[in-house]
Design a protein around this motif. Structure first.
Motif, PDB file in Angstrom:
ATOM      1  N   LYS A 128     -32.806  -2.657  27.653  1.00 41.12           N
ATOM      2  CA  LYS A 128     -31.705  -2.568  28.614  1.00 41.12           C
ATOM      3  C   LYS A 128     -30.710  -1.503  28.173  1.00 41.12           C
ATOM      4  O   LYS A 128     -30.278  -1.475  27.027  1.00 41.12           O
ATOM      5  CB  LYS A 128     -31.003  -3.920  28.736  1.00 41.12           C
ATOM      6  CG  LYS A 128     -30.806  -4.312  30.193  1.00 41.12           C
ATOM      7  CD  LYS A 128     -30.441  -5.765  30.358  1.00 41.12           C
ATOM      8  CE  LYS A 128     -30.524  -6.141  31.831  1.00 41.12           C
ATOM      9  NZ  LYS A 128     -30.297  -7.578  32.059  1.00 41.12           N
ATOM     10  N   ILE A 129     -30.345  -0.648  29.102  1.00 36.68           N
ATOM     11  CA  ILE A 129     -29.466   0.482  28.786  1.00 36.68           C
ATOM     12  C   ILE A 129     -28.340   0.517  29.819  1.00 36.68           C
ATOM     13  O   ILE A 129     -28.598   0.485  31.029  1.00 36.68           O
ATOM     14  CB  ILE A 129     -30.279   1.791  28.773  1.00 36.68           C
ATOM     15  CG1 ILE A 129     -31.266   1.755  27.583  1.00 36.68           C
ATOM     16  CG2 ILE A 129     -29.373   3.012  28.702  1.00 36.68           C
ATOM     17  CD1 ILE A 129     -32.187   2.935  27.479  1.00 36.68           C
ATOM     18  N   ALA A 130     -27.105   0.558  29.347  1.00 38.57           N
ATOM     19  CA  ALA A 130     -25.940   0.513  30.240  1.00 38.57           C
ATOM     20  C   ALA A 130     -25.551   1.919  30.708  1.00 38.57           C
ATOM     21  O   ALA A 130     -25.867   2.906  30.050  1.00 38.57           O
ATOM     22  CB  ALA A 130     -24.764  -0.136  29.510  1.00 38.57           C
ATOM     23  N   PRO A 131     -24.866   2.024  31.855  1.00 35.74           N
ATOM     24  CA  PRO A 131     -24.401   3.329  32.331  1.00 35.74           C
ATOM     25  C   PRO A 131     -23.605   4.064  31.254  1.00 35.74           C
ATOM     26  O   PRO A 131     -22.789   3.456  30.551  1.00 35.74           O
ATOM     27  CB  PRO A 131     -23.508   2.968  33.518  1.00 35.74           C
ATOM     28  CG  PRO A 131     -24.091   1.699  34.040  1.00 35.74           C
ATOM     29  CD  PRO A 131     -24.541   0.946  32.807  1.00 35.74           C
ATOM     30  N   GLY A 132     -23.863   5.356  31.128  1.00 28.65           N
ATOM     31  CA  GLY A 132     -23.191   6.173  30.117  1.00 28.65           C
ATOM     32  C   GLY A 132     -23.969   6.249  28.811  1.00 28.65           C
ATOM     33  O   GLY A 132     -23.752   7.152  28.011  1.00 28.65           O
ATOM     34  N   GLU A 133     -24.900   5.300  28.593  1.00 26.52           N
ATOM     35  CA  GLU A 133     -25.685   5.327  27.354  1.00 26.52           C
ATOM     36  C   GLU A 133     -26.807   6.364  27.402  1.00 26.52           C
ATOM     37  O   GLU A 133     -27.267   6.755  28.468  1.00 26.52           O
ATOM     38  CB  GLU A 133     -26.310   3.948  27.098  1.00 26.52           C
ATOM     39  CG  GLU A 133     -25.362   2.938  26.491  1.00 26.52           C
ATOM     40  CD  GLU A 133     -26.118   1.665  26.099  1.00 26.52           C
ATOM     41  OE1 GLU A 133     -27.105   1.765  25.329  1.00 26.52           O
ATOM     42  OE2 GLU A 133     -25.746   0.593  26.591  1.00 26.52           O
ATOM     43  N   ARG A 139     -27.086   6.902  34.490  1.00 25.06           N
ATOM     44  CA  ARG A 139     -26.037   7.061  35.508  1.00 25.06           C
ATOM     45  C   ARG A 139     -25.747   5.719  36.173  1.00 25.06           C
ATOM     46  O   ARG A 139     -26.644   4.890  36.317  1.00 25.06           O
ATOM     47  CB  ARG A 139     -26.493   8.055  36.577  1.00 25.06           C
ATOM     48  CG  ARG A 139     -26.417   9.504  36.128  1.00 25.06           C
ATOM     49  CD  ARG A 139     -26.956  10.434  37.188  1.00 25.06           C
ATOM     50  NE  ARG A 139     -28.417  10.374  37.218  1.00 25.06           N
ATOM     51  CZ  ARG A 139     -29.148  10.057  38.266  1.00 25.06           C
ATOM     52  NH1 ARG A 139     -28.577   9.741  39.419  1.00 25.06           N
ATOM     53  NH2 ARG A 139     -30.464  10.038  38.192  1.00 25.06           N
ATOM     54  N   ASP A 140     -24.512   5.528  36.637  1.00 30.17           N
ATOM     55  CA  ASP A 140     -24.185   4.241  37.271  1.00 30.17           C
ATOM     56  C   ASP A 140     -24.398   4.272  38.778  1.00 30.17           C
ATOM     57  O   ASP A 140     -24.047   3.304  39.462  1.00 30.17           O
ATOM     58  CB  ASP A 140     -22.767   3.798  36.908  1.00 30.17           C
ATOM     59  CG  ASP A 140     -21.698   4.661  37.584  1.00 30.17           C
ATOM     60  OD1 ASP A 140     -22.039   5.660  38.257  1.00 30.17           O
ATOM     61  OD2 ASP A 140     -20.514   4.331  37.422  1.00 30.17           O
ATOM     62  N   GLY A 153     -26.237  12.571  34.238  1.00 26.99           N
ATOM     63  CA  GLY A 153     -27.593  12.162  33.920  1.00 26.99           C
ATOM     64  C   GLY A 153     -28.267  13.060  32.900  1.00 26.99           C
ATOM     65  O   GLY A 153     -29.242  12.673  32.271  1.00 26.99           O
ATOM     66  N   ALA A 154     -27.755  14.285  32.761  1.00 32.84           N
ATOM     67  CA  ALA A 154     -28.442  15.286  31.941  1.00 32.84           C
ATOM     68  C   ALA A 154     -27.453  16.163  31.190  1.00 32.84           C
ATOM     69  O   ALA A 154     -26.510  16.692  31.779  1.00 32.84           O
ATOM     70  CB  ALA A 154     -29.317  16.169  32.831  1.00 32.84           C
TER      71      ALA A 154
END
Lengths: 156, 83, 156, 83
Positions: free
Chosen positions: A89-94, A43-44, C33-34
């Motif tokens: 490293k994981i970006a928002p939405g991934e 989540r961002d 998130g889920a």
């Protein structure tokens, strides 16, 4: 006699394909009645987060997840379990994490997936660090008390 | 015995892992934490609140009263935040 | 203010693509998130079943599922819900039903998906008939008492 | 009032739907079941165990004590087995 459950556990940097993972558990079988998947996404945080960084304990992460999957198999009649957790490293939405449980009936599949996620959250050796868009220094995410409490329902 | 550190424990100590040769009086995980804390400010900061430090011996979760005899690898880390 | 949840409800004869349905709920968003999916598959009952035949009450089936989805939205903070139920003849191994729930946190997504499935099982007007490989006349599947009991946890 | 039948209720009665014009003394769903059961063997068989028959008025689940006044469509079916 039922075939032994199909288990796939992976700790990896690269993304995963949920549909391919489901197909790997179900293809060519006609005894599965229920497939539950849980996918955890980054989540961002209302636009404030630029990335999550996931650190893990190589070796123990795999071993710990294998132990929890084993435990789930003794609790529910499962036909297959997949657990994939990414690091780096994981970006928002991934996608971050995937759990799949298959069974003949829905209750076993749902409960096993929830059990696995509850244990992954609080027992698998992974740590998340927030990287903020405002450039402030990354912050380690605090463990949530609810996550620790969630384990209570599976004990005793 | 090899010690490995993760997340903010690693950052505060300033290294990912090291060889440890504690004296014989150090028998439990709790003893080891006390012994390490006395080394320098980084260790002291990492272990300032020992109750929240999680530990594993040879990749199995253990409590602080676990004995370290025979351990090949001992890990120190914060509460886990996976999933 | 959170955007209103994305809802997709369908009663259809044709198969569905779980990955495409998940993508429709998640693509372009960074606040989820889920994601929990439940897919119900046709079991062959140890090789004895040749097909399931699903009858439904057109109009009421859609309306009833819409009511249950609405109810789920008042119980959990959901970002999206998909509920697809097939009718007609379905062969062993084929997909019957899909429920997807998305939320910022896992507990809401899991509970909403279980709630929706519990209600679909016992409240949505669908009826299953077994067709046997031995050619015997098709038998209507009896409602399971456990399914009725499963609703109890969501009441009161 | 249109009656619609599903699954084995439909098979036992032998039709998917029909127009009903019950007498004024038939006020509830339970009355309607009793009235229909007297029609012939098929209806009697469909409603032989009225307790397990589920009903909906205008596509909303109702209990057997629900009043049928104003109903446009009344449905009779076995316990549902979806999902």
């Amino acid at each position: 006699m039922p075939a032994s459950p199909k288990i796939h556990i992976a700790i990896q940097q690269e993304d995963f394909d949920v549909a391919a993972q489901v197909a790997a558990l179900t293809q060519g079988r006609t005894d599965i009645g229920a497939v539950v998947t849980f996918t955890g996404l980054c989540r961002d945080e209302a636009g404030t987060l630029s990335a999550l960084e996931l650190e893990h304990y190589p070796g123990m992460a795999e071993a710990e997840i294998a132990r929890v999957v084993q435990d789930a198999q003794t609790r529910w009649p499962l036909m297959g379990v997949t657990a994939i957790h990414r690091y780096g490293k994981i970006a928002p939405g991934e996608q971050i994490v995937l759990v799949i449980a298959t069974s003949s009936h829905r209750v076993a599949a749902f409960e096993a997936a929830e059990f696995l996620m509850d244990y992954l959250k609080s027992r698998a050796p992974f740590w998340k660090k927030d990287h903020r868009k405002d450039g402030a220094q990354g912050q380690w995410v605090d463990a949530r008390e609810e996550d620790e409490k969630a384990l209570g329902r599976w004990e005793g | 015995m090899r010690a490995v550190y993760f997340a903010w424990v690693r950052e505060r100590i300033g290294k990912t892992d090291e060889e440890l040769a504690p004296p014989e009086s150090v028998v439990s995980v709790a003893d080891l934490i006390t012994w390490l804390s006395a080394r320098d400010e980084g260790y002291a900061y990492a272990f300032e609140n020992p109750d929240i430090i999680r530990t594993a011996i040879d990749q199995n979760h253990v409590q602080h009263d676990a004995l370290i005899a025979g351990a090949r690898e001992i890990a120190f880390f914060p509460p886990m935040t996976g999933g």
